[in-house]
Design a protein around this motif. Sequence first.
Motif, PDB file in Angstrom:
ATOM      1  N   ARG A 162       0.817  -1.207   0.000  1.00 40.50           N
ATOM      2  CA  ARG A 162       0.000   0.000   0.000  1.00 40.50           C
ATOM      3  C   ARG A 162       0.860   1.271   0.000  1.00 40.50           C
ATOM      4  O   ARG A 162       0.329   2.379   0.097  1.00 40.50           O
ATOM      5  CB  ARG A 162      -0.920   0.022   1.230  1.00 40.50           C
ATOM      6  N   GLN A 163       2.177   1.077  -0.004  1.00 44.89           N
ATOM      7  CA  GLN A 163       3.133   2.185   0.066  1.00 44.89           C
ATOM      8  C   GLN A 163       2.948   2.995   1.349  1.00 44.89           C
ATOM      9  O   GLN A 163       3.020   4.221   1.368  1.00 44.89           O
ATOM     10  CB  GLN A 163       3.028   3.094  -1.163  1.00 44.89           C
ATOM     11  N   GLN A 164       2.748   2.268   2.441  1.00 46.60           N
ATOM     12  CA  GLN A 164       2.549   2.888   3.745  1.00 46.60           C
ATOM     13  C   GLN A 164       3.399   2.168   4.791  1.00 46.60           C
ATOM     14  O   GLN A 164       3.733   0.997   4.632  1.00 46.60           O
ATOM     15  CB  GLN A 164       1.075   2.819   4.165  1.00 46.60           C
ATOM     16  N   THR A 165       3.739   2.894   5.858  1.00 44.35           N
ATOM     17  CA  THR A 165       4.378   2.296   7.023  1.00 44.35           C
ATOM     18  C   THR A 165       3.418   2.394   8.201  1.00 44.35           C
ATOM     19  O   THR A 165       2.406   3.093   8.132  1.00 44.35           O
ATOM     20  CB  THR A 165       5.689   3.013   7.375  1.00 44.35           C
ATOM     21  N   ILE A 197      -0.480   5.633  10.424  1.00 45.72           N
ATOM     22  CA  ILE A 197       0.085   5.372   9.096  1.00 45.72           C
ATOM     23  C   ILE A 197       1.100   6.453   8.737  1.00 45.72           C
ATOM     24  O   ILE A 197       0.890   7.640   8.999  1.00 45.72           O
ATOM     25  CB  ILE A 197      -1.037   5.365   8.028  1.00 45.72           C
ATOM     26  N   ILE A 249       4.097   7.670   5.492  1.00 44.89           N
ATOM     27  CA  ILE A 249       4.497   7.481   4.087  1.00 44.89           C
ATOM     28  C   ILE A 249       5.981   7.835   3.976  1.00 44.89           C
ATOM     29  O   ILE A 249       6.421   8.869   4.462  1.00 44.89           O
ATOM     30  CB  ILE A 249       3.644   8.336   3.121  1.00 44.89           C
ATOM     31  N   THR A 308       9.603   3.054  -1.086  1.00 48.33           N
ATOM     32  CA  THR A 308       8.890   1.887  -0.589  1.00 48.33           C
ATOM     33  C   THR A 308       9.862   0.810  -0.125  1.00 48.33           C
ATOM     34  O   THR A 308       9.573   0.066   0.819  1.00 48.33           O
ATOM     35  CB  THR A 308       7.964   1.317  -1.688  1.00 48.33           C
TER      36      THR A 308
END
Length: 507
Positions: A344-347, A356, A358, A362
């Motif tokens: 999801r291109q999230q941390t 969350i 970003i 990635t």
Amino acid sequence: MRHYLFKTCVIVLCLQSFCISSTAFADEIRQVPIDEKVITEHKMQINGKKISYHATTGTQPVWDDEGHPTATLFYTYYQRTDIKDDSNRPLIISFNGGPGSASVWMHIAYTGPRVLNVDDEGYPLQPYGVKNNDYSILDTADIVYVNPVNTGYSRVLPNAKGKMPSKDEQQKMFFGVNADIKYLAEWVTTFVTRNERWRSPKYLIGESYGTARVSGLALELQKNQWMYPNGVILVSPTDLGIERNGPVKAANRLPYFAAAAWYHKVLGEDLLQQDLTPLLAEVEQFTLNQYLPALAKGSFIEPEEKQRIAEQVARYSGLSVTEVLQSNLDIDTNYFWKALLRDRQQTIGRLDSRYIGIDEKTVGGRPDYNAELTSWLHSFTPAINDYLRTELNYKTDLKYNMFGPVHPWDKSKDNTGANLRLAMAQNPYLNVMIQSGYYDGATNYFDAKYTMWQLDRSGLMKHRLSFKGYRSGHMMYLRHDDLKQSNQDLREFIKTTLPTTGQPAKY
């Protein structure tokens, strides 16, 4: 409920010769008076009941053996004024952690009469500020929030010759596990004496590193100050000097991994259909009975068993079997925070994995920043600065240190867990409650359970130990439902651990 400020009474005592200043500098230098107080009067409602209280903000010194002030600590003290006799009224002494963190977090987000203006999940809202805390434990106990040296407005003071102690001298005086406990015990004793609270039942509450602080304080107060607490509350506790390295450290992360993965809906449908608490009970059993023994075998584990364990760890953690195998079954938390939502291109956040972030890229093995901490600083920093100045009338040009300079911190000889056990053994009144958020990846809830299990391995005092879990992170009280429940759990803990009239402290 609107917050009412009726009047302000200012009582000031400032020993100017010991303020942070020097004759070599201009008179306009920022100073901290070492001994002053400002008192404001308030009314509010808690659980529908009206109460009146004083809020005292001020500084109180720390002295050396010769009676010279070496530091001054900033504190905020809330005391109900509609109680005729406070001899049986509990006093809560509250610390945060770090080390190097101010008392701001629990002060204006958990137990105090005012809490942050955040949404129901704990995310910041503008305008920044505070609102009434309908669930505060101030109806049940008075509370003092203490800022250790260099946090909040607390500061190191010049010595008797007007010179600031060196960095090494300051570390020996303040910045280490045992130095911290020793000077804070002296400070607490002075506070209790000045405020005539010796007869009151006393409770220590600490969050994060503050749990090591209050665990050590329990014995230090009993041993060297002859003050016996009724309870210790450990919020998101550290290891308290109780070792959990190697396979134990690795295995204990899995229930937290499962909680975070369940929250972000990256588990299989069969697991997502379960409620969180029964799922975690299942993962805990796997962790203790299968995962931990497998990790203990190291490289001598049979390939078939390693594959089977990897598949189950992947199933519970939301990671791939390949990632688990390439980690040799030992998944690094930094990698987990980076990888769980990589598609999801999230941390996800460290202290609260509901948050969350970003990153620029990635790829990589750890997030660029802690998503939850930046969100919290959004809310807390403007709120505490405004609240102290405008509602509690504490005026100063000093900077309020959310995190203060206390490092390097001397971590040696951390026996705080063992000391807490000894304090419990010496004091039949002393009970301990642990509170943890399931989504805390820094001091995870299963580590907290493990610490509780190891605290008294004789089992003779386990009926005086309890655990409460919540569906949020390190500061579980930021979520509205958990703010309500965690305060209620505190209230019930206090009420159930107060001895009945005539009940002796004996086995």
